[in-house]
Design a protein around this motif. Structure first.
Motif, PDB file in Angstrom:
ATOM      1  N   SER A 179      -4.696   1.287   2.539  1.00 12.09           N
ATOM      2  CA  SER A 179      -6.260   1.624   2.470  1.00 12.09           C
ATOM      3  C   SER A 179      -6.581   2.853   1.724  1.00 12.09           C
ATOM      4  O   SER A 179      -6.176   4.000   2.049  1.00 12.09           O
ATOM      5  CB  SER A 179      -7.122   1.247   3.356  1.00 12.09           C
ATOM      6  OG  SER A 179      -8.273   1.857   3.631  1.00 12.09           O
ATOM      7  N   LYS A 180      -7.443   2.907   0.808  1.00  9.85           N
ATOM      8  CA  LYS A 180      -8.128   4.381   0.447  1.00  9.85           C
ATOM      9  C   LYS A 180      -9.074   4.987   1.292  1.00  9.85           C
ATOM     10  O   LYS A 180      -9.386   6.260   1.220  1.00  9.85           O
ATOM     11  CB  LYS A 180      -8.558   3.921  -1.125  1.00  9.85           C
ATOM     12  CG  LYS A 180      -7.588   3.806  -1.974  1.00  9.85           C
ATOM     13  CD  LYS A 180      -8.029   3.726  -3.515  1.00  9.85           C
ATOM     14  CE  LYS A 180      -7.171   3.598  -4.456  1.00  9.85           C
ATOM     15  NZ  LYS A 180      -7.674   3.446  -5.763  1.00  9.85           N
TER      16      LYS A 180
ATOM     17  N   ARG B  86      -2.415  -0.273   6.673  1.00 11.39           N
ATOM     18  CA  ARG B  86      -1.805  -0.888   5.554  1.00 11.39           C
ATOM     19  C   ARG B  86      -1.881  -2.446   5.472  1.00 11.39           C
ATOM     20  O   ARG B  86      -2.288  -3.141   6.624  1.00 11.39           O
ATOM     21  CB  ARG B  86      -0.172  -0.567   5.755  1.00 11.39           C
ATOM     22  CG  ARG B  86       0.076   0.984   5.825  1.00 11.39           C
ATOM     23  CD  ARG B  86       0.016   1.581   4.628  1.00 11.39           C
ATOM     24  NE  ARG B  86       0.357   3.130   4.591  1.00 11.39           N
ATOM     25  CZ  ARG B  86      -0.394   4.121   4.816  1.00 11.39           C
ATOM     26  NH1 ARG B  86      -1.648   3.797   5.241  1.00 11.39           N
ATOM     27  NH2 ARG B  86      -0.032   5.249   4.842  1.00 11.39           N
ATOM     28  N   CYS B  87      -1.479  -2.761   4.474  1.00  6.54           N
ATOM     29  CA  CYS B  87      -1.635  -4.451   4.250  1.00  6.54           C
ATOM     30  C   CYS B  87      -0.101  -4.825   3.585  1.00  6.54           C
ATOM     31  O   CYS B  87       0.125  -4.320   2.593  1.00  6.54           O
ATOM     32  CB  CYS B  87      -2.662  -4.866   3.213  1.00  6.54           C
ATOM     33  SG  CYS B  87      -2.713  -6.725   3.277  1.00  6.54           S
TER      34      CYS B  87
ATOM     35  N   GLY C 206     -10.117  -2.121  -5.600  1.00  2.00           N
ATOM     36  CA  GLY C 206     -10.338  -0.864  -6.044  1.00  2.00           C
ATOM     37  C   GLY C 206     -10.379   0.026  -4.523  1.00  2.00           C
ATOM     38  O   GLY C 206     -10.006   1.300  -4.617  1.00  2.00           O
ATOM     39  N   THR C 207     -10.149  -0.658  -3.635  1.00  2.00           N
ATOM     40  CA  THR C 207     -10.189   0.409  -2.101  1.00  2.00           C
ATOM     41  C   THR C 207      -8.869   0.157  -1.614  1.00  2.00           C
ATOM     42  O   THR C 207      -8.609   0.683  -0.388  1.00  2.00           O
ATOM     43  CB  THR C 207     -11.012  -0.441  -1.241  1.00  2.00           C
ATOM     44  OG1 THR C 207     -10.869  -1.618  -1.078  1.00  2.00           O
ATOM     45  CG2 THR C 207     -12.656  -0.324  -1.715  1.00  2.00           C
ATOM     46  N   TRP C 208      -7.926  -0.196  -2.304  1.00  2.00           N
ATOM     47  CA  TRP C 208      -6.532  -0.424  -1.984  1.00  2.00           C
ATOM     48  C   TRP C 208      -5.618  -0.107  -3.153  1.00  2.00           C
ATOM     49  O   TRP C 208      -6.011  -0.048  -4.111  1.00  2.00           O
ATOM     50  CB  TRP C 208      -6.158  -1.815  -1.461  1.00  2.00           C
ATOM     51  CG  TRP C 208      -6.901  -2.111  -0.033  1.00  2.00           C
ATOM     52  CD1 TRP C 208      -7.950  -2.921  -0.212  1.00  2.00           C
ATOM     53  CD2 TRP C 208      -6.423  -2.213   1.184  1.00  2.00           C
ATOM     54  NE1 TRP C 208      -8.186  -3.195   1.215  1.00  2.00           N
ATOM     55  CE2 TRP C 208      -7.282  -2.917   1.932  1.00  2.00           C
ATOM     56  CE3 TRP C 208      -5.198  -1.852   1.829  1.00  2.00           C
ATOM     57  CZ2 TRP C 208      -7.217  -2.802   3.413  1.00  2.00           C
ATOM     58  CZ3 TRP C 208      -4.889  -1.869   3.083  1.00  2.00           C
ATOM     59  CH2 TRP C 208      -5.953  -2.491   3.991  1.00  2.00           C
TER      60      TRP C 208
ATOM     61  N   CYS D  31      -1.134 -12.183   4.118  1.00  2.00           N
ATOM     62  CA  CYS D  31      -1.073 -10.711   4.281  1.00  2.00           C
ATOM     63  C   CYS D  31      -1.041 -10.459   5.855  1.00  2.00           C
ATOM     64  O   CYS D  31      -1.350 -11.443   6.526  1.00  2.00           O
ATOM     65  CB  CYS D  31      -2.122 -10.188   3.505  1.00  2.00           C
ATOM     66  SG  CYS D  31      -3.881 -10.410   4.095  1.00  2.00           S
ATOM     67  N   TYR D  32      -0.776  -9.581   5.888  1.00  2.00           N
ATOM     68  CA  TYR D  32      -0.385  -8.659   7.412  1.00  2.00           C
ATOM     69  C   TYR D  32      -0.789  -7.263   7.301  1.00  2.00           C
ATOM     70  O   TYR D  32      -0.407  -6.589   6.641  1.00  2.00           O
ATOM     71  CB  TYR D  32       0.793  -9.035   7.748  1.00  2.00           C
ATOM     72  CG  TYR D  32       1.333  -8.633   9.128  1.00  2.00           C
ATOM     73  CD1 TYR D  32       0.823  -9.054  10.509  1.00  2.00           C
ATOM     74  CD2 TYR D  32       1.774  -7.198   9.201  1.00  2.00           C
ATOM     75  CE1 TYR D  32       0.986  -8.795  11.534  1.00  2.00           C
ATOM     76  CE2 TYR D  32       2.060  -6.591  10.573  1.00  2.00           C
ATOM     77  CZ  TYR D  32       1.576  -7.498  11.700  1.00  2.00           C
ATOM     78  OH  TYR D  32       1.958  -6.958  13.150  1.00  2.00           O
ATOM     79  N   PHE D  33      -1.803  -7.162   8.114  1.00  2.00           N
ATOM     80  CA  PHE D  33      -2.594  -5.625   8.375  1.00  2.00           C
ATOM     81  C   PHE D  33      -1.863  -5.000   9.510  1.00  2.00           C
ATOM     82  O   PHE D  33      -1.414  -5.566  10.452  1.00  2.00           O
ATOM     83  CB  PHE D  33      -4.108  -5.710   8.749  1.00  2.00           C
ATOM     84  CG  PHE D  33      -4.901  -6.147   7.488  1.00  2.00           C
ATOM     85  CD1 PHE D  33      -5.176  -5.413   6.709  1.00  2.00           C
ATOM     86  CD2 PHE D  33      -5.328  -7.548   7.594  1.00  2.00           C
ATOM     87  CE1 PHE D  33      -6.002  -6.004   5.573  1.00  2.00           C
ATOM     88  CE2 PHE D  33      -5.949  -7.931   6.629  1.00  2.00           C
ATOM     89  CZ  PHE D  33      -6.432  -7.152   5.573  1.00  2.00           C
ATOM     90  N   PHE D  34      -1.604  -3.808   9.283  1.00  2.00           N
ATOM     91  CA  PHE D  34      -0.833  -2.937  10.377  1.00  2.00           C
ATOM     92  C   PHE D  34      -1.214  -1.555   9.994  1.00  2.00           C
ATOM     93  O   PHE D  34      -1.843  -1.250   9.098  1.00  2.00           O
ATOM     94  CB  PHE D  34       0.718  -2.942  10.380  1.00  2.00           C
ATOM     95  CG  PHE D  34       1.351  -2.644   9.221  1.00  2.00           C
ATOM     96  CD1 PHE D  34       1.977  -1.312   9.153  1.00  2.00           C
ATOM     97  CD2 PHE D  34       1.270  -3.366   7.946  1.00  2.00           C
ATOM     98  CE1 PHE D  34       2.592  -0.864   8.171  1.00  2.00           C
ATOM     99  CE2 PHE D  34       1.935  -2.794   6.855  1.00  2.00           C
ATOM    100  CZ  PHE D  34       2.755  -1.538   6.890  1.00  2.00           C
ATOM    101  N   THR D  35      -0.966  -0.551  11.115  1.00  2.00           N
ATOM    102  CA  THR D  35      -1.306   0.761  11.190  1.00  2.00           C
ATOM    103  C   THR D  35       0.058   1.521  10.998  1.00  2.00           C
ATOM    104  O   THR D  35       0.826   1.337  11.867  1.00  2.00           O
ATOM    105  CB  THR D  35      -1.962   1.157  12.523  1.00  2.00           C
ATOM    106  OG1 THR D  35      -3.289   0.322  12.565  1.00  2.00           O
ATOM    107  CG2 THR D  35      -2.450   2.512  12.456  1.00  2.00           C
TER     108      THR D  35
END
Length: 85
Positions: free
Chosen positions: A15-16, A22-23, A38-40, A70-74
């Motif tokens: 992510s910007k 993260r994805c 445009g935000t990633w 997809c999968y989001f994580f930190t």
């Protein structure tokens, strides 16, 4: 659950706007539209044997990507010492 074998590749996007978010998207699936906004930004690729370095639970992540695409994580290390993406 689908078994993708040891060579499943994930494309990792950062992510910007939110440091450390993260994805992960399987390389063999189409990108979700929000990643094209445009935000990633593309960050890297990871094969299954490298997934443990990404700070997520691999079986769960791969199952979720089969369902949602997809999968989001930190990435907790992204904020260490004031580092930025």
């Amino acid at each position: 659950m689908v078994d993708h074998g040891a060579d499943r590749t994930l494309n990792i996007f950062a992510s910007k706007g939110y440091r450390g978010i993260r994805c992960a998207v399987p390389a063999d699936l189409p990108l979700p539209g929000f990643l094209l906004s445009g935000t990633w930004q593309f960050e890297s690729q990871s094969r299954r044997r490298e997934h443990s370095l990404l700070q997520f639970v691999t079986p769960s992540a791969l199952h979720v990507t089969d369902v949602t695409g997809c999968y989001f994580f930190t990435d907790f290390g992204a904020d260490r010492d004031g580092a930025s993406d």
